[in-house]
Design a protein around this motif. Structure first.
Motif, PDB file in Angstrom:
ATOM      1  N   MET A 171       0.833  -1.199   0.000  1.00 50.37           N
ATOM      2  CA  MET A 171       0.000   0.000   0.000  1.00 50.37           C
ATOM      3  C   MET A 171       0.873   1.256   0.000  1.00 50.37           C
ATOM      4  O   MET A 171       1.799   1.373   0.799  1.00 50.37           O
ATOM      5  CB  MET A 171      -0.895  -0.038   1.248  1.00 50.37           C
ATOM      6  CG  MET A 171      -1.808   1.130   1.426  1.00 50.37           C
ATOM      7  SD  MET A 171      -2.861   0.905   2.900  1.00 50.37           S
ATOM      8  CE  MET A 171      -4.105  -0.225   2.274  1.00 50.37           C
ATOM      9  N   THR A 172       0.563   2.187  -0.899  1.00 54.29           N
ATOM     10  CA  THR A 172       1.261   3.465  -0.963  1.00 54.29           C
ATOM     11  C   THR A 172       0.304   4.578  -0.537  1.00 54.29           C
ATOM     12  O   THR A 172      -0.677   4.857  -1.246  1.00 54.29           O
ATOM     13  CB  THR A 172       1.766   3.743  -2.397  1.00 54.29           C
ATOM     14  OG1 THR A 172       2.611   2.673  -2.813  1.00 54.29           O
ATOM     15  CG2 THR A 172       2.531   5.051  -2.458  1.00 54.29           C
ATOM     16  N   PRO A 173       0.507   5.210   0.618  1.00 51.20           N
ATOM     17  CA  PRO A 173      -0.416   6.251   1.087  1.00 51.20           C
ATOM     18  C   PRO A 173      -0.265   7.550   0.293  1.00 51.20           C
ATOM     19  O   PRO A 173       0.850   7.937  -0.070  1.00 51.20           O
ATOM     20  CB  PRO A 173      -0.012   6.445   2.554  1.00 51.20           C
ATOM     21  CG  PRO A 173       1.407   6.014   2.615  1.00 51.20           C
ATOM     22  CD  PRO A 173       1.589   4.946   1.588  1.00 51.20           C
ATOM     23  N   CYS A 174      -1.381   8.210   0.023  1.00 56.19           N
ATOM     24  CA  CYS A 174      -1.390   9.457  -0.738  1.00 56.19           C
ATOM     25  C   CYS A 174      -2.080  10.539   0.099  1.00 56.19           C
ATOM     26  O   CYS A 174      -3.220  10.341   0.534  1.00 56.19           O
ATOM     27  CB  CYS A 174      -2.129   9.282  -2.060  1.00 56.19           C
ATOM     28  SG  CYS A 174      -1.507   7.921  -3.083  1.00 56.19           S
ATOM     29  N   PHE A 175      -1.393  11.662   0.282  1.00 54.08           N
ATOM     30  CA  PHE A 175      -1.932  12.726   1.124  1.00 54.08           C
ATOM     31  C   PHE A 175      -2.323  13.979   0.347  1.00 54.08           C
ATOM     32  O   PHE A 175      -2.610  15.009   0.931  1.00 54.08           O
ATOM     33  CB  PHE A 175      -0.936  13.059   2.237  1.00 54.08           C
ATOM     34  CG  PHE A 175      -0.838  11.957   3.266  1.00 54.08           C
ATOM     35  CD1 PHE A 175      -1.726  11.891   4.323  1.00 54.08           C
ATOM     36  CD2 PHE A 175       0.114  10.958   3.146  1.00 54.08           C
ATOM     37  CE1 PHE A 175      -1.654  10.868   5.253  1.00 54.08           C
ATOM     38  CE2 PHE A 175       0.197   9.926   4.067  1.00 54.08           C
ATOM     39  CZ  PHE A 175      -0.698   9.879   5.129  1.00 54.08           C
ATOM     40  N   ASP A 176      -2.302  13.903  -0.975  1.00 55.57           N
ATOM     41  CA  ASP A 176      -2.968  14.923  -1.796  1.00 55.57           C
ATOM     42  C   ASP A 176      -3.359  14.248  -3.107  1.00 55.57           C
ATOM     43  O   ASP A 176      -2.903  13.147  -3.426  1.00 55.57           O
ATOM     44  CB  ASP A 176      -2.099  16.168  -2.013  1.00 55.57           C
ATOM     45  CG  ASP A 176      -0.797  15.888  -2.749  1.00 55.57           C
ATOM     46  OD1 ASP A 176      -0.823  15.173  -3.765  1.00 55.57           O
ATOM     47  OD2 ASP A 176       0.250  16.378  -2.305  1.00 55.57           O
ATOM     48  N   TRP A 177      -4.241  14.902  -3.864  1.00 54.95           N
ATOM     49  CA  TRP A 177      -4.802  14.260  -5.055  1.00 54.95           C
ATOM     50  C   TRP A 177      -3.766  14.100  -6.158  1.00 54.95           C
ATOM     51  O   TRP A 177      -3.869  13.198  -6.991  1.00 54.95           O
ATOM     52  CB  TRP A 177      -6.029  15.020  -5.550  1.00 54.95           C
ATOM     53  CG  TRP A 177      -7.184  14.885  -4.597  1.00 54.95           C
ATOM     54  CD1 TRP A 177      -7.730  15.848  -3.815  1.00 54.95           C
ATOM     55  CD2 TRP A 177      -7.897  13.672  -4.306  1.00 54.95           C
ATOM     56  NE1 TRP A 177      -8.747  15.325  -3.050  1.00 54.95           N
ATOM     57  CE2 TRP A 177      -8.874  13.988  -3.327  1.00 54.95           C
ATOM     58  CE3 TRP A 177      -7.807  12.359  -4.751  1.00 54.95           C
ATOM     59  CZ2 TRP A 177      -9.749  13.043  -2.806  1.00 54.95           C
ATOM     60  CZ3 TRP A 177      -8.685  11.413  -4.236  1.00 54.95           C
ATOM     61  CH2 TRP A 177      -9.637  11.760  -3.276  1.00 54.95           C
ATOM     62  N   PHE A 178      -2.754  14.960  -6.165  1.00 56.25           N
ATOM     63  CA  PHE A 178      -1.679  14.780  -7.134  1.00 56.25           C
ATOM     64  C   PHE A 178      -0.993  13.437  -6.923  1.00 56.25           C
ATOM     65  O   PHE A 178      -0.719  12.700  -7.879  1.00 56.25           O
ATOM     66  CB  PHE A 178      -0.652  15.911  -7.034  1.00 56.25           C
ATOM     67  CG  PHE A 178       0.597  15.627  -7.833  1.00 56.25           C
ATOM     68  CD1 PHE A 178       0.620  15.790  -9.203  1.00 56.25           C
ATOM     69  CD2 PHE A 178       1.748  15.147  -7.201  1.00 56.25           C
ATOM     70  CE1 PHE A 178       1.761  15.497  -9.938  1.00 56.25           C
ATOM     71  CE2 PHE A 178       2.889  14.854  -7.928  1.00 56.25           C
ATOM     72  CZ  PHE A 178       2.894  15.037  -9.305  1.00 56.25           C
ATOM     73  N   GLU A 179      -0.691  13.125  -5.647  1.00 54.84           N
ATOM     74  CA  GLU A 179      -0.042  11.852  -5.347  1.00 54.84           C
ATOM     75  C   GLU A 179      -0.915  10.675  -5.766  1.00 54.84           C
ATOM     76  O   GLU A 179      -0.404   9.665  -6.268  1.00 54.84           O
ATOM     77  CB  GLU A 179       0.270  11.761  -3.851  1.00 54.84           C
ATOM     78  CG  GLU A 179       1.413  12.644  -3.402  1.00 54.84           C
ATOM     79  CD  GLU A 179       1.759  12.454  -1.926  1.00 54.84           C
ATOM     80  OE1 GLU A 179       2.847  12.898  -1.532  1.00 54.84           O
ATOM     81  OE2 GLU A 179       0.951  11.861  -1.176  1.00 54.84           O
ATOM     82  N   VAL A 180      -2.230  10.796  -5.578  1.00 53.74           N
ATOM     83  CA  VAL A 180      -3.146   9.724  -5.995  1.00 53.74           C
ATOM     84  C   VAL A 180      -2.987   9.448  -7.486  1.00 53.74           C
ATOM     85  O   VAL A 180      -2.802   8.300  -7.923  1.00 53.74           O
ATOM     86  CB  VAL A 180      -4.606  10.083  -5.663  1.00 53.74           C
ATOM     87  CG1 VAL A 180      -5.564   9.077  -6.303  1.00 53.74           C
ATOM     88  CG2 VAL A 180      -4.828  10.125  -4.152  1.00 53.74           C
ATOM     89  N   VAL A 181      -3.063  10.524  -8.285  1.00 51.48           N
ATOM     90  CA  VAL A 181      -2.981  10.362  -9.741  1.00 51.48           C
ATOM     91  C   VAL A 181      -1.588   9.887 -10.153  1.00 51.48           C
ATOM     92  O   VAL A 181      -1.435   8.978 -10.978  1.00 51.48           O
ATOM     93  CB  VAL A 181      -3.337  11.692 -10.450  1.00 51.48           C
ATOM     94  CG1 VAL A 181      -3.170  11.549 -11.961  1.00 51.48           C
ATOM     95  CG2 VAL A 181      -4.761  12.110 -10.109  1.00 51.48           C
ATOM     96  N   PRO A 343       7.165   5.934  -0.709  1.00 50.59           N
ATOM     97  CA  PRO A 343       8.131   6.127  -1.804  1.00 50.59           C
ATOM     98  C   PRO A 343       9.187   7.177  -1.526  1.00 50.59           C
ATOM     99  O   PRO A 343      10.302   7.079  -2.011  1.00 50.59           O
ATOM    100  CB  PRO A 343       7.253   6.549  -2.993  1.00 50.59           C
ATOM    101  CG  PRO A 343       5.876   6.098  -2.627  1.00 50.59           C
ATOM    102  CD  PRO A 343       5.784   6.208  -1.142  1.00 50.59           C
ATOM    103  N   LYS A 344       8.837   8.206  -0.744  1.00 49.38           N
ATOM    104  CA  LYS A 344       9.831   9.257  -0.492  1.00 49.38           C
ATOM    105  C   LYS A 344       9.723   9.755   0.935  1.00 49.38           C
ATOM    106  O   LYS A 344       8.708  10.301   1.337  1.00 49.38           O
ATOM    107  CB  LYS A 344       9.647  10.416  -1.472  1.00 49.38           C
ATOM    108  CG  LYS A 344      10.215  10.119  -2.842  1.00 49.38           C
ATOM    109  CD  LYS A 344      10.455  11.370  -3.643  1.00 49.38           C
ATOM    110  CE  LYS A 344      11.158  11.021  -4.957  1.00 49.38           C
ATOM    111  NZ  LYS A 344      11.281  12.193  -5.841  1.00 49.38           N
ATOM    112  N   THR A 345      10.795   9.536   1.694  1.00 48.99           N
ATOM    113  CA  THR A 345      10.868  10.065   3.054  1.00 48.99           C
ATOM    114  C   THR A 345      11.410  11.494   2.995  1.00 48.99           C
ATOM    115  O   THR A 345      11.591  12.052   1.914  1.00 48.99           O
ATOM    116  CB  THR A 345      11.798   9.186   3.909  1.00 48.99           C
ATOM    117  OG1 THR A 345      13.081   9.135   3.270  1.00 48.99           O
ATOM    118  CG2 THR A 345      11.251   7.782   4.021  1.00 48.99           C
TER     119      THR A 345
END
Length: 634
Positions: A171-181, A343-345
């Motif tokens: 699972m890759t968490p997304c905290f804005d819609w850009f990251e989702v896309v 993916p990116k710390t």
């Protein structure tokens, strides 16, 4: 990140998806597995014959003394075709590949199989999402080719050792819609590149669905609210047991495989221009002997430069060592069957948290290091991992929860123009910079099989060898894997009991419960019944450590059938208890030594040595109990 740079990255990803989609119709490599030497019709009979030898239900590996005698018997007038130095994944893969081509093969390892890097991996069998991203944004065809190749090999590892490996959703968490896309498109591209070798399709989950799947996932992170997650699939394995399965498979196929056998010098022809063999010291007995071979393959991992310098003191280094630290946490940090990938710390590195053998493994670091036999994780590296995962969990992340922490050395192939170890390609290098000595280095666990194939091809050219058939390992099941089924554990649970001695000496029956049966099935595959028989008939059914499924019978079985020569061999590489819970391994140590002493006829002095050696080894695994210091928010 600026809106412009985000848009540019999205466009680049979209373009890559479009190009790959168009290519899928016209390029076979997107949907079809690469042609392998084993695809030839004439190889099917040879493959069937080898598979029968490895999967023979009554076959057992020859005793260690027989293997040593076979190496001693390889004389100057009757040499081996190939001698492999190094018993890690690549070395054992080379031995298996070569012997299944009909060549005379030997392998020596100065410690135990998988005692180095191969037992200290991330436990992932992956194509390399990070490399795909670099390939897209750097327009790097070399990185893209690496991903194509690794995705093909990923599926084969799982198919050839199904009991020791499986698909794992991440699972890759997304905290804005850009990251989702962005992540959705990138992981769809990963699916597309996999083609016919796809494990399962990636997909998007809403924030609420994500929390249901991963209850400890934070709803807020990076001062933002969770928008959802993208889940994709890679493979996971029990790395050292897979390595041991390679060694045992090579042995059953006819190779002379010997652990605790160290190469101390090379033998050369009269002109001194070509290597013709090696001088070996048995590190268990101190005995020294010569073994001759037409070609020597150097697969010593991080130590391959020291082997090369043994042949030529002026050899330039090929290895850029990188340290990877991992920590093990209790099972409640992650749900069973779902991993978490960040993916990116803060400093741009990838961090993950994965369920593994009933616990949670988290990592990793990627920094330059020096090469040592027993690498140790630094406290600041452990703190870095805990800090990184802390931002994405609603669980209080505590240093006191660390059950085990270890460091592994990645043998990255040297690129003198690279600024940091992350930018070095994980692709492998095969070279012969001294006649008769072929070196294979770099690469990663996922591609061990194809690395071995390339090394054997180079050895055949170097020694002008005459194999009886082409490479067979693409479709070759490892020992315990042929005919294994996920439901096999039910046979163990229904047909066997665990006979165990109580503290008073009385023998009492114990249930072969589901957890124990599943553990045996996954660790030993179709050979698990042999362990169950020992547990039932020899009164070795007691568990070695509270809360873990490992049985006393496994110690006896591994000593007899898996070349387990020390307590560390069992605790670290046959059972994985040292990696899962260092303190539990320490508590199990006396009983493990007691059983091994009975199997190997150790005297009191040897038993005392084993205790000291094991304690020293376990001290390098930084659990909360033996942490160097306590400070910080953990």
């Amino acid at each position: 990140m600026s809106a412009f740079s985000r848009l540019r990255r999205l466009r680049a990803t979209a373009a890559a998806v479009a190009v790959a989609s168009a290519a899928a119709g016209g390029c076979a490599f997107l949907s079809d597995p690469l042609l392998s030497a084993s695809d030839g019709i004439g190889s099917h009979a040879a493959l069937d014959a080898v598979q029968r030898k490895i999967s023979d239900p009554v076959a057992v590996v020859p005793p260690r003394s027989v293997q040593e005698s076979a190496l001693i018997g390889a004389s100057a007038t009757n040499p081996l075709d190939i001698l492999v130095i190094g018993g890690g994944a690549t070395g054992c893969g080379v031995a298996l590949d070569a012997v299944t081509r009909g060549l005379r093969v030997g392998l020596v390892e100065r410690e135990d199989f998988s005692s180095g890097t191969s037992s200290r991996s991330t436990k992932l069998i992956h194509g390399g999402v990070r490399y795909l991203e670099k390939a897209v944004f750097n327009l790097d065809y070399g990185q893209l080719k690496l991903v194509f190749h690794a995705l093909e090999e990923r599926k084969q590892v799982i198919e050839n050792a199904p009991h020791l490996s499986h698909a794992l959703p991440c699972m890759t968490p997304c905290f804005d819609w850009f990251e989702v896309v962005y992540y959705w498109m990138g992981l769809k591209l990963y699916d597309l590149v996999a083609g016919a070798r796809l494990l399962h399709l990636s997909r998007y989950y809403s924030a609420q669905e994500s929390i249901e799947l991963f209850p400890t996932l934070a709803r807020k992170g990076k001062n933002k609210t969770l928008k959802g997650t993208v889940v994709y699939y890679d493979g996971q394995m029990n790395d050292s047991r897979l390595n041991v399965a390679l060694a045992c498979s090579a042995t059953l196929a006819g190779a002379a495989v010997l652990n605790y056998a160290e190469v101390i010098s090379f033998l050369k022809d009269e002109s001194g221009e070509r290597i013709t063999g090696v001088r070996i010291r048995d590190n268990l007995t101190g005995k020294e002997f010569d073994t001759y071979a037409k070609v020597v393959v150097n697969a010593a991992g991080p130590f391959c430069d020291s082997v090369r310098k043994m042949a030529d003191n002026n050899a330039k280094p090929m290895i850029s060592p990188s340290s990877g630290v991992h920590v093990v946490l209790p099972d409640y940090y992650s749900p069973e069957g779902m991993g978490l990938i960040v993916p990116k710390t803060k400093d741009g590195r990838v961090v993950f948290m994965l369920p593994w053998l009933g616990r949670t493994v988290a990592g990793t670091t990627d920094s330059g290091t020096t090469i040592t036999m027993l690498p140790e994780p630094h406290e600041d590296e452990i703190e870095f991992i805990l800090d990184a995962i802390c931002d994405y969990l609603n669980v209080k992340v505590r240093r006191a929860d660390v059950l085990s922490a270890w460091s592994g050395i990645r043998p990255l192939a040297m690129d003198p123009t690279a600024k940091n170890t992350e930018s070095i390609s994980r692709d492998h290098v095969v070279c012969e910079d001294y006649p008769g000595l072929v070196t294979i280095t770099g690469g990663k666990w996922t591609t061990y099989r194809s690395m071995a194939e390339d090394a054997v091809n180079a050895a055949i050219r170097s020694g002008k060898l005459s194999p009886s058939n082409k490479c067979l390992t693409f479709n070759l099941h490892l020992v315990g894997g042929d005919g294994w089924d996920p439901a096999f554990f039910t046979v163990l649970a229904q047909q066997y009991v665990r006979m165990k001695k109580s503290y008073g000496g009385k023998v009492v029956p114990g249930v072969m419960n589901t957890a124990t049966a599943k553990h045996l099935s996954h660790a030993y595959g179709t050979l698990a019944e042999r362990v169950a028989v020992i547990a039932q008939n020899e009164n070795l059914g007691k568990k070695l450590a509270h809360g873990y499924p490992f049985l006393e019978a496994e110690v006896a079985y591994c000593a007899r059938h898996e070349y387990c020569e020390s307590a560390v061999d069992f605790l670290a590489r046959r059972s994985r208890l040292a990696f899962l819970d260092t303190d539990a391994a320490g508590r199990a140590l006396p009983r493990v030594i007691e059983i091994l002493a009975d199997e190997h006829k150790w005297n009191k002095s040897r038993q005392k040595q084993e205790i000291q050696k094991a304690k020293k080894f376990l001290e390098t695994f930084k659990s909360s109990k033996n942490a160097q210091f306590y400070d910080g928010k953990h």
